[in-house]
Design a protein around this motif. Structure first.
Motif, PDB file in Angstrom:
ATOM      1  N   SER A   1      44.732  41.595  48.039  1.00 48.64           N
ATOM      2  CA  SER A   1      44.301  40.391  47.332  1.00 48.64           C
ATOM      3  C   SER A   1      42.932  39.993  47.845  1.00 48.64           C
ATOM      4  O   SER A   1      42.581  40.243  48.998  1.00 48.64           O
TER       5      SER A   1
ATOM      6  N   SER B   1      37.758  40.606  43.133  1.00 48.96           N
ATOM      7  CA  SER B   1      37.837  41.775  42.270  1.00 48.96           C
ATOM      8  C   SER B   1      36.647  42.685  42.578  1.00 48.96           C
ATOM      9  O   SER B   1      35.697  42.296  43.261  1.00 48.96           O
ATOM     10  N   LYS B   2      36.681  43.892  42.028  1.00 46.18           N
ATOM     11  CA  LYS B   2      35.559  44.810  42.228  1.00 46.18           C
ATOM     12  C   LYS B   2      34.274  44.196  41.690  1.00 46.18           C
ATOM     13  O   LYS B   2      33.198  44.321  42.299  1.00 46.18           O
TER      14      LYS B   2
END
Length: 910
Positions: free
Chosen positions: A343, A346-347
């Protein structure tokens, strides 16, 4: 750092600078040594020693653009020797290499610090290197830790977090992906690392107890300096304020994690069987049932023409004829890397954070990627080949270039410790490369097989069909749970990135063999790919040999081999004293399961385990020490290593495909024997230094491959005559990529530009007809790069193919002719001439294309006007040090040698 923040930091730093007391002067010289001091030790550390950047230093840097002197005061030595190498004289050795004899203080004593009673840290005026004297052993180890943290605390902090997969807690979300990747390679918990450290006394007795106490003293010194930094803003590295962070106390687990990182980075070899499995399938797809023959043309695992370090055969593990069922080829295209980030950002968010971060923060995020796995070298000369009967050595490890430098160099005296050299800050109190009382040592990364890829069959305890998300695997008939743990970091709120803090959670995943780094499919089922490293759970064994070097235990070449033979990783260790040279390859090398295939992944269900494998202790049957490559005073008078094959019979790993008759190590041999011939059959230290520094700027393609290309063309130059004459002249001059007169333009610029453009075009045209576009791309991307090191990796394949075209004798031929289109080997002279004609056309057409491309890029067809800059903003091959803090250091012209380089001719012996 944005401009507003830069101004505020600089202004604050100036105010603090004005409040500083005047610097002390007239520091006393170090005390007399209690051990002999012999002459003949010289070294240079690329750029310079470096230092912590406090707010005052940063203000000065921001105002002038000039880094502190300690960052660059060895650059005139390191860079300056290159244009001077051809005419180097005896007096120049002291100009380009500093004196590191025990007790030497270049420029006199600049300062003396006593951070606690019994600890004395002197710094020389010329290079600001620490010379540490302790009244007791504890004192000298404490001093090593204190001085290292004084110089490198922020870099140390970044390195420990890189090793532990927690860098995002220092630099922010931009580091999350790198942390996750690190935890698929090195996943030990702090508890496991501390346990390994605490086992040293039981494992090694009195030696282990000494090492244990030394490291604790070293950590005490680090923490003493951290406490001082926290209490005094003028001592705190300026990077922390920019990142909104503060250093936490140093722990045993931190030093252990860094040791694991470095042992893994530089002394773990082979592995990558999954890459080879993909390549084999690519060859099979292209060539069908006969795929193995062209595959071995390029694979080069056991080439009889390879240039080797040892002059006698040494045989690596040979499991015998392959038995079906022990190995597996993952389905082509099915391998996907494991993402350890559970978690967090994000990329896309991490990518945005990285793009928005200051350039120096991006450099910190890529510390691990910037560490080179190879490129160290060593040249050693026996008394028989030496001009004055003394052993000679020129040697150095290549660990990249950083700002400040990643190596820290110091001298240690006290409590039975007497050594000088370099160490990775925070990882070891002892020099890892350097010299003792009457001997010097260095290392090069070796090719021993101490890593394998195991394919774990995924399963579910309830017997249901496994998926990529399964958390269990089959081992010896049981569905076992992977060892998994979670760790979290919270990103700082930084002036450079004032976003709310984020919590990032990572999850490790380990089988009995090692950490899971990827998933794939095989035989219709999901599998997990794991890294089995023979050093696992034994990395800290490395502390014992380095401690014994610092204690001056070696008294000659054989005792040195005994000491360094115990180092757990695969490394070539080199030794020189007044009369001897020696090397030994260290490492723990498993005996593989009989009948297993060393080229592709091993099944992880137990059937292909290393012989005698005990998962609970991570032990196994291994190759005896006497079977490892080694040598003492070879009869032909020299030892040369530049990551080339160590011995005939010592197999190169699955992804090491360029180890035949063309290798960069041959540049060193060629330059060495040029000096030997000029000096009546012997070489002096000056001649050796001249040779290795000429080798550092030599283009392997111009030296060893251009002559074969010209032989095939042989008188058919026509329209390309001027280009070929230009290339011939460059070859005769030495094939250097060098700016000798300091005008920032390479000598022989036209030839350099032509070769850079011609080589990739010719290699592609030579092999693409046979390999096809897809396979050629796969080979280039994975094992034989056309980009890094100017495409030298293709040297052996090109040379062997051209030799076949010319009908030249060789021990290990290619299976077919590739140049001019794949065809059978000529049986008659007429067939050979036709093959040469076809290959000649390929050479000349690609040269013509290259010439056109360079003329367009240079803006003129006149070769005399072509210029290749030695240093430029972009597009040239200069070396730009990796930023490892808030201060940059200037780029410098390309060279290929150790980050730290020693030249050795020792005057006497104990």
């Amino acid at each position: 750092m944005n401009s507003r923040r830069r101004i505020s930091v600089a202004c604050g730093a100036v105010a603090l600078l004005l409040s500083l007391p005047a610097a002390a002067s007239g520091a006393p010289a170090p005390p007399p040594l209690s051990v002999p001091s012999f002459s003949g030790f010289r070294s240079v550390l690329a750029q310079g020693e470096g230092q912590t950047i406090n707010v005052a230093d940063l203000a000065a840097y921001e105002a002038t653009g000039n880094p502190p002197a300690s960052f660059v005061n060895q650059q005139p030595l390191y860079v300056g020797v290159m244009p001077a190498a051809r005419t180097l004289g005896p007096a120049d050795l002291g100009r380009y290499y500093k004196n590191t004899d025990f007790g030497s203080m270049p420029g006199g004593t600049a300062s003396l610090e006593e951070p606690r009673p019994g600890v004395h840290i002197y710094r020389d005026a010329a290079y600001e290197m620490a010379h540490i004297y302790g009244d007791t052993r504890y004192d000298v180890m404490f001093g090593a830790g204190y001085a290292t943290a004084e110089e490198r605390l922020f870099l140390m902090d970044a390195l420990r977090r890189t090793a532990e997969g927690t860098l995002a807690g220092l630099t922010g979300a931009s580091a999350a992906a790198g942390d996750g990747q690190q935890l698929t390679d090195q996943d030990f918990s702090p508890t496991e690392l501390t346990k390994q450290f605490n086992a040293l006394p039981k494992k090694f007795g009195a030696a282990g107890a000494r090492a244990h106490a030394d490291i604790l003293a070293y950590i005490d010194g680090i923490n003493a300096r951290i406490s001082e930094d926290k209490a005094d803003p003028l001592k705190m590295p300026a990077e922390y304020a920019a990142l909104g962070a503060t250093p936490r106390p140093w722990s045993v687990a931190d030093t252990a994690a860094m040791a694991v990182l470095l042992v893994t980075q530089f002394t773990v070899s082979n592995g990558g069987e999954q890459v080879n499995a993909m390549l084999q399938q690519g060859f099979k797809k292209q060539f069908g049932k006969s795929w193995r023959t062209p595959y071995h043309d390029f694979r080069e695992a056991q080439d009889p023409e390879a240039f080797v370090v040892a002059k006698h055969p040494f045989h690596s593990d040979a499991p015998g004829p392959v038995r079906p069922g022990l190995n597996v080829r993952p389905k082509l295209g099915s391998i996907t890397p494991r993402n350890a980030v559970v978690s967090g950002p994000s990329k896309a968010q991490a990518s945005t954070a990285s793009a928005q971060a200051p350039a120096w923060v991006q450099g910190i995020d890529h510390l691990r990627k910037a560490l080179p796995p190879v490129e160290s070298n060593a040249v050693m000369v026996t008394p028989g080949l030496s001009a004055n009967g003394h052993a000679l050595a020129a040697m150095g490890p290549q660990v990249g270039y950083y700002s400040p430098q990643i190596f820290s160099e110091y001298e240690l005296h006290g409590g039975g410790i007497d050594a000088e050299g370099v160490s990775f800050p925070g990882a070891s109190p002892y020099p890892l490369i350097g010299h003792g009382i009457d001997f010097a040592w260095s290392g090069t990364s070796a090719n021993g097989d101490n890593e394998d890829t195991f394919a774990e069959k995924l399963c579910n305890p309830d017997g249901s069909r496994p998926t990529k998300q399964s958390t269990h695997y089959l081992y010896k008939g049981h569905c076992r749970a992977f060892t998994m743990r979670e760790q979290s970091v919270t990103t700082p709120v930084a002036p450079t990135d004032p976003q709310p803090p984020q919590t990032i959670t990572y999850q490790t995943m380990r089988s009995v063999h090692g950490p899971v780094f990827a998933f794939a499919r095989a035989h219709g089922m999901p599998i997990a790919l794991t890294k089995a490293k023979a050093v696992d759970f034994h990395e800290l064994d490395a502390v014992i040999p380095f401690m014994q070097l610092a204690e001056n235990v070696p008294s000659g070449p054989r005792s040195f081999q005994k000491v360094m033979g115990r180092f757990p990783g695969t490394e070539n260790w080199f030794y020189a004293d007044r009369k001897n040279v020696a090397f030994i390859q260290s490492g723990r090398y498993p005996r593989h399961a009989p009948g297993s295939d060393l080229e592709i992944p091993f099944w992880g269900d137990g059937r292909a385990d290393w012989q005698g494998f005990n998962p609970s202790r991570y032990t196994f049957k291994s190759i005896p020490p006497a079977h490892r490559p080694q040598a003492v005073d070879p009869k032909d008078g020299f030892l040369i290593s530049w990551n080339n094959k160590e011995a005939i019979g010592w197999r190169k790993g699955p992804t090491e495909w360029s180890n035949g008759p063309v290798h960069r190590a041959l540049i060193l041999k060629d330059k060495l024997f040029q000096q030997v011939r000029k000096n009546g059959g012997h070489v002096s230290l000056t001649g050796l230094t001249r040779a290795v520094n000429l080798a550092a700027t030599t283009d392997l393609r111009g030296q060893d491959l251009l002559p074969w290309m010209l032989r095939v063309i042989a008188g058919h130059d026509g329209a390309e005559r001027q280009a070929l004459q230009t290339l011939r002249k460059w070859h005769r001059s030495g094939s250097n990529r060098l700016d000798a007169n300091g005008d920032n333009v390479y000598d022989h610029s036209a030839a350099v530009a032509l070769m850079d453009a011609w080589w990739p075009r010719f290699v592609t045209a030579e092999f693409k007809p046979a390999l096809g576009n897809d396979l050629l791309t796969m080979v280039e991307d994975n094992v034989l790069s056309l980009g890094g090191d100017f495409g030298w990796d293709w040297g052996t394949a090109v040379q062997k193919d051209l030799r076949d075209v010319l009908g030249a004798p060789e021990k290990g031929r290619m299976s077919q002719l590739y140049c001019g289109g794949p065809r059978a080997r000529p049986r008659t002279e007429a067939q050979r001439r036709r093959a040469a004609t076809a290959c000649r056309k390929v050479l000349l057409s690609t040269l013509a294309d290259a010439q056109t491309a360079v003329a367009k890029q240079q803006g003129t067809p006149q070769m005399s006007q072509w210029k290749v800059e030695a240093v430029c903003d972009s597009g040239c091959d200069d070396i730009e040090p990796n930023t490892a803090g808030a201060v940059d250091t200037p780029a410098f012209p390309w060279q290929n040698r150790g980050t730290y380089h020693q030249i050795i001719e020792i005057g006497d012996h104990r």
